[in-house]
Design a protein around this motif. Structure first.
Motif, PDB file in Angstrom:
ATOM      1  N   LEU A   1      -1.451   0.158  -2.868  1.00  0.00           N
ATOM      2  CA  LEU A   1      -1.686  -1.598  -3.229  1.00  0.00           C
ATOM      3  C   LEU A   1      -0.339  -1.346  -3.376  1.00  0.00           C
ATOM      4  N   TRP A   2       0.028  -1.558  -4.457  1.00  0.00           N
ATOM      5  CA  TRP A   2       1.882  -1.622  -4.815  1.00  0.00           C
ATOM      6  C   TRP A   2       2.330  -2.068  -3.705  1.00  0.00           C
ATOM      7  N   LEU A   3       3.063  -1.069  -2.740  1.00  0.00           N
ATOM      8  CA  LEU A   3       3.233  -1.516  -1.921  1.00  0.00           C
ATOM      9  C   LEU A   3       3.459  -2.406  -1.707  1.00  0.00           C
ATOM     10  N   ASP A   4       2.080  -2.728  -0.997  1.00  0.00           N
ATOM     11  CA  ASP A   4       1.331  -3.532   0.036  1.00  0.00           C
ATOM     12  C   ASP A   4       1.239  -4.998  -1.325  1.00  0.00           C
ATOM     13  N   HIS A   5       1.640  -5.729  -1.815  1.00  0.00           N
ATOM     14  CA  HIS A   5       0.733  -6.462  -3.148  1.00  0.00           C
ATOM     15  C   HIS A   5       1.928  -6.494  -4.288  1.00  0.00           C
ATOM     16  N   THR A   6       2.869  -5.697  -4.341  1.00  0.00           N
ATOM     17  CA  THR A   6       4.236  -5.977  -5.489  1.00  0.00           C
ATOM     18  C   THR A   6       5.736  -7.418  -4.771  1.00  0.00           C
TER      19      THR A   6
ATOM     20  N   LYS B   1       7.563  -5.316  -3.064  1.00  0.00           N
ATOM     21  CA  LYS B   1       8.434  -4.051  -4.003  1.00  0.00           C
ATOM     22  C   LYS B   1       8.874  -3.420  -2.855  1.00  0.00           C
ATOM     23  N   GLY B   2       9.860  -2.815  -2.349  1.00  0.00           N
ATOM     24  CA  GLY B   2      10.054  -1.864  -1.401  1.00  0.00           C
ATOM     25  C   GLY B   2       9.968  -0.131  -1.622  1.00  0.00           C
ATOM     26  N   HIS B   3      10.061   0.198  -0.939  1.00  0.00           N
ATOM     27  CA  HIS B   3       9.525   2.841  -0.876  1.00  0.00           C
ATOM     28  C   HIS B   3      10.896   2.872  -2.004  1.00  0.00           C
TER      29      HIS B   3
END
Length: 314
Positions: free
Chosen positions: A245-250, A252-254
């Motif tokens: 969810l953090w990757l999808d909606h912030t 910011k990258g890996h």
């Protein structure tokens, strides 16, 4: 690439085979003149390697999730019956619970299956799990050295951590290669098994390993609890873990995610050593308290992002 994965281009998933080969070769090089744990460590490597090879086949043919779980349970049960198991739980000051054999086997089997699946489920972002595993193995190796365990155990932790470091540049910051199920299942089984072997010298070693892995275990277990509460199928692929969810909606990258997750893992390992420095009888209760803090942190991190992609009030 598909709906579950966080990448947009085809990438090889065979890196786990190199991890397995490097770890096994490195430990075999340590065996001449090794001590009391030689047999147990050899069997652990064999079982972890077998699960890793099954994972490599799964990467190619995509077996049903129930088949994967059955393989994990059978190999974990074999370890519990023929190699080592958690048979003592220091619950409180002056209270040591001696577990009946059947309970010890069941507990150890469950521990290994949980750790394997936790590592496997979280392996979806560049470097995230590989780096966390390196830190956990380094922490276990340091604990083994402090406990005066067989130097072979210390060396095995160092070898496995070094193998992970060797793989990391291929997976982070840009994913040229994934470890796949081969690497994640092998690493999860190895870390869980090393903690059980170390328990023969230091009974609370599995508690230390659980605290060190709190960022992984909390996200996996509480996400499954949440899916169960909402009557979502547990064996279906999804993107509801906090890191996804953090990757999808912030936006910011890996790399940004990996650095944050490694920092959390490092903090958890530090907490594990702090708990280990307490009297043995207090460590179980302190571990439960640490797990409670981990659950609270998970809820705080997840609250701004819902599984459907919306934010609270949106």
């Amino acid at each position: 690439p598909d709906r579950r994965h966080a990448h947009g281009r085809p990438t090889p998933t065979s890196g786990g085979l190199a991890l397995i080969a490097a770890t096994v070769a490195g430990v075999v090089a340590l065996l001449p003149g090794a001590g009391e744990t030689t047999r147990d460590l050899a069997l652990l490597l064999g079982l972890a390697g077998a699960l890793g090879l099954y994972g490599a086949a799964d990467d190619v043919w995509d077996f049903p999730a129930t088949h994967k779980l059955l393989a994990q349970v059978l190999l974990a049960l074999a370890f519990s019956l023929w190699v080592a198991r958690i048979d003592v739980l220091p619950l409180a000051p002056g209270v040591r619970l001696e577990l009946p054999a059947v309970v010890a086997v069941g507990l150890t089997t469950a521990w290994l299956v949980v750790v394997v699946n936790a590592v496997n489920f979280m392996d979806g972002s560049n470097g995230l799990v590989v780096g966390a595993n390196v830190l956990s193995l380094a922490g276990l190796g340091a604990l083994a050295a402090l406990a005066g365990a067989d130097p072979l155990l210390v060396g095995a932790c160092a070898v496995a951590a070094t193998a992970g470091l060797g793989f990391l540049p291929w997976n982070f910051p840009r994913a040229r290669l994934f470890q796949g199920d081969a690497g994640s299942q092998f690493s999860g089984f190895l870390i869980g098994g090393l903690a059980v072997l170390l328990a023969g010298r230091e009974p609370t070693a599995p508690l230390f390993a659980a605290v060190a892995a709190l960022p992984i275990l909390t996200d996996v277990l509480l996400t499954l609890v949440d899916r169960t509460r909402r009557r979502r199928p547990l064996f279906h692929a999804h993107r509801e873990h906090v890191y996804q969810l953090w990757l999808d909606h912030t936006g910011k990258g890996h790399a940004a995610l990996a650095w944050r997750f490694w920092a959390l893992t490092g903090a958890a390992i530090g907490l594990g050593f702090a708990i280990h420095s307490a009297p043995e009888g207090w460590r179980f209760g302190l571990t439960l308290a640490a797990a409670g803090v981990g659950c609270l942190l998970w809820a705080v991190l997840r609250r701004p992002l819902r599984a459907d992609g919306s934010r609270p009030g949106g």
